[in-house]
Every structure is written in C-alpha cells, then in structure tokens.
Design a protein around this motif. Structure first.
Motif, PDB file in Angstrom:
ATOM      1  N   TRP A   1       3.372   6.114  -5.167  1.00 18.68           N
ATOM      2  CA  TRP A   1       3.350   5.822  -7.420  1.00 18.68           C
ATOM      3  C   TRP A   1       1.578   6.907  -7.505  1.00 18.68           C
ATOM      4  O   TRP A   1       1.952   7.414  -8.345  1.00 18.68           O
ATOM      5  N   VAL A   2       0.939   6.441  -6.709  1.00 19.14           N
ATOM      6  CA  VAL A   2      -0.189   7.345  -7.260  1.00 19.14           C
ATOM      7  C   VAL A   2       0.063   8.298  -6.762  1.00 19.14           C
ATOM      8  O   VAL A   2      -0.049   9.974  -7.616  1.00 19.14           O
ATOM      9  N   THR A   3       1.089   9.221  -5.597  1.00 16.78           N
ATOM     10  CA  THR A   3       0.740  10.754  -5.117  1.00 16.78           C
ATOM     11  C   THR A   3       1.807  10.702  -5.319  1.00 16.78           C
ATOM     12  O   THR A   3       2.321  12.528  -5.654  1.00 16.78           O
ATOM     13  N   GLY A   4       2.615  10.153  -5.405  1.00 11.09           N
ATOM     14  CA  GLY A   4       4.397  11.557  -6.242  1.00 11.09           C
ATOM     15  C   GLY A   4       5.323  11.558  -4.999  1.00 11.09           C
ATOM     16  O   GLY A   4       6.187  11.688  -4.843  1.00 11.09           O
ATOM     17  N   GLU A   5       4.605  11.770  -3.938  1.00  8.31           N
ATOM     18  CA  GLU A   5       5.313  11.507  -2.322  1.00  8.31           C
ATOM     19  C   GLU A   5       6.114  10.444  -2.136  1.00  8.31           C
ATOM     20  O   GLU A   5       5.931   9.423  -2.126  1.00  8.31           O
TER      21      GLU A   5
ATOM     22  N   LEU B   1       0.584  -0.962  -0.271  1.00  5.55           N
ATOM     23  CA  LEU B   1       0.129   0.177   0.309  1.00  5.55           C
ATOM     24  C   LEU B   1       1.091   1.627  -0.152  1.00  5.55           C
ATOM     25  O   LEU B   1       0.829   2.079  -0.858  1.00  5.55           O
ATOM     26  N   THR B   2       2.157   1.117   0.839  1.00  9.70           N
ATOM     27  CA  THR B   2       3.077   2.420   0.940  1.00  9.70           C
ATOM     28  C   THR B   2       3.363   3.022  -0.551  1.00  9.70           C
ATOM     29  O   THR B   2       3.592   3.930  -0.986  1.00  9.70           O
ATOM     30  N   GLU B   3       3.744   1.912  -2.012  1.00  9.13           N
ATOM     31  CA  GLU B   3       4.112   2.105  -2.634  1.00  9.13           C
ATOM     32  C   GLU B   3       3.142   2.314  -3.568  1.00  9.13           C
ATOM     33  O   GLU B   3       3.863   2.652  -4.109  1.00  9.13           O
ATOM     34  N   LEU B   4       2.080   1.495  -3.657  1.00  8.79           N
ATOM     35  CA  LEU B   4       1.120   2.568  -4.386  1.00  8.79           C
ATOM     36  C   LEU B   4       0.652   3.623  -4.078  1.00  8.79           C
ATOM     37  O   LEU B   4       0.056   4.281  -5.302  1.00  8.79           O
ATOM     38  N   LEU B   5       0.827   3.715  -2.498  1.00  4.83           N
ATOM     39  CA  LEU B   5       0.624   5.336  -2.802  1.00  4.83           C
ATOM     40  C   LEU B   5       1.169   6.256  -2.800  1.00  4.83           C
ATOM     41  O   LEU B   5       1.298   7.298  -3.725  1.00  4.83           O
TER      42      LEU B   5
END
Length: 119
Positions: free
Chosen positions: A85-89, A79-83
């Motif tokens: 990738w999605v947010t760029g932060e 979930l951390t990697e996905l977030l």
C-alpha cells in the motif's frame, strides 16, 4: 399395599448385635475402608496432580507454539500488505522477509554469542 422401609425383608438374615451395642464386623470393615482410603489418597493423589500438570503443560506448549506460528503469519501478511500500500509495488514480499528475518537473525546471533561453552 407396599411394605415400609423398616419392615424386615422376608427370608433375610436378621442383624444381630451385642447387648453393649458394639458391631465389630461393621467397625472392622470401616477401619479397612478408612485405611485403604488413606493409602489411596497418599499414593494416587500426588500422581494425579503431577499428571495434570504434565497434561496442562503440554497443552499450553502446543497452544503457545500454534499462536506463535499464527502471529508470525499474520505479521508477514500484514507487513506485506502495508508495504504494498505504501510503495505501490506488488512484488515487495522480499522486503517483508528482510524486515522480519534480520531481527530474527540478530537475536539468534546474540543467543549464540551468549551460550555457555561445554565444560
């Protein structure tokens, strides 16, 4: 030349049986062996079966707990990697903790509210 298996052993006491063919020492020994076998199967059989259930149950509990911890770690990392990738932060792990922690807290509160009060 080797002696055959049916030849008597030199110096051995020959087996004497009665004329009617009964060999009471062998029968008595057989009855004792059968009796001990029955007692052993009735006493140790259930104990062995119960101990197997206990050992397999403990092993399953340990493996289940290990799998739960590993799945939780995988879920947090994924979930951390996905977030990220999605947010760029890059520092978005707090959102992962919130997204996983809030349902866990809600489930804990639901369990607490449904508990049986002590009598």
């Amino acid at each position: 030349m080797l002696p055959s298996m049916t030849d008597p052993i030199p110096g051995a006491v020959p087996v004497v049986s009665r004329a009617d063919g009964s060999d009471w020492p062998q029968q008595a020994a057989g009855m004792i062996v059968d009796g001990v076998g029955k007692v052993r199967s009735r006493t140790t059989g259930p104990v062995v079966a119960a101990s197997r259930w206990v050992v397999y149950g403990v092993l399953a509990a340990i493996l289940g707990l290990l799998m739960l911890v590993l799945l939780l770690v995988i879920a947090i990392r994924g979930l951390t990697e996905l977030l990220q990738w999605v947010t760029g932060e890059q520092d978005i792990v707090w959102l992962t903790y919130a997204l996983i922690g809030i349902p866990c807290i809600g489930f804990g509160l639901w369990l607490w509210s449904n508990r049986q009060p002590p009598s």
